[in-house]
Design a protein around this motif. Sequence first.
Motif, PDB file in Angstrom:
ATOM      1  N   GLY A  13      40.336  57.837 -66.153  1.00 11.67           N
ATOM      2  CA  GLY A  13      40.529  56.602 -66.910  1.00 11.67           C
ATOM      3  C   GLY A  13      40.437  56.826 -68.405  1.00 11.67           C
ATOM      4  N   PHE A  14      39.519  57.706 -68.818  1.00 13.82           N
ATOM      5  CA  PHE A  14      39.377  58.020 -70.232  1.00 13.82           C
ATOM      6  C   PHE A  14      40.634  58.706 -70.769  1.00 13.82           C
ATOM      7  N   LEU A  15      41.174  59.649 -69.999  1.00 12.22           N
ATOM      8  CA  LEU A  15      42.400  60.330 -70.420  1.00 12.22           C
ATOM      9  C   LEU A  15      43.582  59.367 -70.489  1.00 12.22           C
ATOM     10  N   ALA A  21      48.634  55.626 -71.530  1.00 13.93           N
ATOM     11  CA  ALA A  21      49.624  55.798 -70.465  1.00 13.93           C
ATOM     12  C   ALA A  21      49.330  54.841 -69.313  1.00 13.93           C
ATOM     13  N   ARG A  22      50.332  54.635 -68.510  1.00 16.37           N
ATOM     14  CA  ARG A  22      50.201  53.807 -67.306  1.00 16.37           C
ATOM     15  C   ARG A  22      50.834  54.543 -66.143  1.00 16.37           C
ATOM     16  N   ILE A  27      48.962  50.458 -63.306  1.00 14.93           N
ATOM     17  CA  ILE A  27      47.576  50.946 -63.274  1.00 14.93           C
ATOM     18  C   ILE A  27      47.300  51.642 -64.600  1.00 14.93           C
ATOM     19  N   SER A  28      46.302  51.153 -65.330  1.00 17.35           N
ATOM     20  CA  SER A  28      45.986  51.704 -66.641  1.00 17.35           C
ATOM     21  C   SER A  28      44.611  52.364 -66.613  1.00 17.35           C
ATOM     22  N   GLY A  29      44.154  52.796 -67.770  1.00 21.27           N
ATOM     23  CA  GLY A  29      42.830  53.412 -67.880  1.00 21.27           C
ATOM     24  C   GLY A  29      41.718  52.438 -67.553  1.00 21.27           C
TER      25      GLY A  29
END
Length: 66
Positions: A13-15, A21-22, A27-29
């Motif tokens: 999630g951090f990256l 990015a998605r 779905i995102s971070g």
Amino acid sequence: MLAIVSAIVFGLGFLLDLLDARIAGNISGTTFMLLGLTLLALHQAGIGTASVKSYGGGGWRGRTRR
């Protein structure tokens, strides 16, 4: 075990958040961060933890009085 999975999910999630990015399906971070928090809460609640048997066979509660 859930704490390790939670750390991996937090890392992903951090990256994703850093790269802005998605993944397919929107779905995102932030989604990974919320999933990591859920896994961490389950770990703190005792779900997914292995009980270690002692020589007395007491399990996670220890010996009971009789």
